[in-house]
Scaffold this motif. Structure first.
Motif, PDB file in Angstrom:
ATOM      1  N   THR A   1      21.927   9.065  -9.461  1.00  0.00           N
ATOM      2  CA  THR A   1      22.662  10.009 -10.457  1.00  0.00           C
ATOM      3  C   THR A   1      21.810  11.444 -10.533  1.00  0.00           C
ATOM      4  N   ALA A   2      22.251  12.305 -11.221  1.00  0.00           N
ATOM      5  CA  ALA A   2      21.592  13.607 -11.369  1.00  0.00           C
ATOM      6  C   ALA A   2      20.401  13.449 -12.100  1.00  0.00           C
ATOM      7  N   THR A   3      20.266  12.378 -12.881  1.00  0.00           N
ATOM      8  CA  THR A   3      18.772  12.100 -13.706  1.00  0.00           C
ATOM      9  C   THR A   3      17.896  11.123 -12.660  1.00  0.00           C
ATOM     10  N   SER A   4      18.185  10.882 -11.551  1.00  0.00           N
ATOM     11  CA  SER A   4      17.600   9.590 -10.636  1.00  0.00           C
ATOM     12  C   SER A   4      16.333  10.353 -10.125  1.00  0.00           C
ATOM     13  N   GLU A   5      15.080   9.625  -9.627  1.00  0.00           N
ATOM     14  CA  GLU A   5      14.111  10.086  -8.968  1.00  0.00           C
ATOM     15  C   GLU A   5      13.810   9.264  -7.928  1.00  0.00           C
ATOM     16  N   LEU A   6      13.415   9.881  -6.743  1.00  0.00           N
ATOM     17  CA  LEU A   6      12.823   8.934  -5.627  1.00  0.00           C
ATOM     18  C   LEU A   6      11.444   9.533  -5.612  1.00  0.00           C
ATOM     19  N   GLU A   7      10.586   8.336  -5.610  1.00  0.00           N
ATOM     20  CA  GLU A   7       9.283   8.697  -5.350  1.00  0.00           C
ATOM     21  C   GLU A   7       8.785   8.069  -4.213  1.00  0.00           C
ATOM     22  N   TRP A   8       7.864   8.673  -3.443  1.00  0.00           N
ATOM     23  CA  TRP A   8       7.189   8.177  -2.387  1.00  0.00           C
ATOM     24  C   TRP A   8       5.541   8.358  -2.511  1.00  0.00           C
ATOM     25  N   SER A   9       4.792   7.133  -2.138  1.00  0.00           N
ATOM     26  CA  SER A   9       3.286   7.435  -2.149  1.00  0.00           C
ATOM     27  C   SER A   9       2.790   6.318  -1.137  1.00  0.00           C
ATOM     28  N   SER A  10       1.846   6.676  -0.407  1.00  0.00           N
ATOM     29  CA  SER A  10       0.946   6.002   0.685  1.00  0.00           C
ATOM     30  C   SER A  10      -0.330   6.229   0.396  1.00  0.00           C
ATOM     31  N   ASP A  11      -1.097   5.061   1.170  1.00  0.00           N
ATOM     32  CA  ASP A  11      -2.462   5.318   1.271  1.00  0.00           C
ATOM     33  C   ASP A  11      -2.826   5.900   2.686  1.00  0.00           C
TER      34      ASP A  11
ATOM     35  N   ALA B   1       0.949  -1.245   0.003  1.00  0.00           N
ATOM     36  CA  ALA B   1      -0.052   0.029  -0.215  1.00  0.00           C
ATOM     37  C   ALA B   1       0.881   1.334   0.078  1.00  0.00           C
ATOM     38  N   ASP B   2       2.137   1.154   0.512  1.00  0.00           N
ATOM     39  CA  ASP B   2       2.924   2.182   0.832  1.00  0.00           C
ATOM     40  C   ASP B   2       4.168   1.836  -0.167  1.00  0.00           C
ATOM     41  N   TRP B   3       4.658   2.806  -0.843  1.00  0.00           N
ATOM     42  CA  TRP B   3       5.510   2.392  -1.951  1.00  0.00           C
ATOM     43  C   TRP B   3       6.623   3.466  -1.937  1.00  0.00           C
ATOM     44  N   LEU B   4       7.992   3.273  -1.986  1.00  0.00           N
ATOM     45  CA  LEU B   4       9.106   4.152  -2.083  1.00  0.00           C
ATOM     46  C   LEU B   4       9.769   3.559  -3.256  1.00  0.00           C
ATOM     47  N   THR B   5       9.783   4.223  -4.438  1.00  0.00           N
ATOM     48  CA  THR B   5      10.449   3.717  -5.502  1.00  0.00           C
ATOM     49  C   THR B   5      12.008   4.825  -5.999  1.00  0.00           C
TER      50      THR B   5
END
Length: 99
Positions: free
Chosen positions: A47-57, A25-29
């Motif tokens: 790297t400078a093109t990386s992304e960290l995404e966080w989402s939770s319900d 239900a909760d994701w860190l990508t």
């Protein structure tokens, strides 16, 4: 519901110090590598093109996560002096303590 995206200005290593979210239900990508529950790599090279995404319900709340760009230093535990007696209990008694 929460959602955020973090982008990086330079190459670095992310150290996953703690990770405990609601499984599935909760994701860190990080760069398409998904983490949920208690499953996450110990580190990510970004790297400078990386992304960290966080989402939770909105559901169950767990401890969350802690990710640092520097590893935490090891915790130094002093070496005990002399034998250790597991049955020994130290009790402080003062003049005002009931006996």
């Amino acid at each position: 519901y929460e959602h955020c995206t973090i982008r990086f200005a330079k190459n670095t290593t992310l150290h996953v110090v703690d990770f405990f979210t609601e499984k599935f239900a909760d994701w860190l990508t990080v760069d398409s590598v998904g983490c949920s529950g208690q499953t996450c790599p110990e580190q990510f090279n970004v790297t400078a093109t990386s992304e960290l995404e966080w989402s939770s319900d909105w559901g169950t709340v767990h401890r969350g996560w802690m990710i640092c760009t520097d590893p935490l230093p090891p915790i130094l535990v002093p070496t005990p002096r002399g034998p250790i007696d597991p049955l020994f209990r130290q009790v402080r008694v003062s003049a005002s303590s009931p006996m």
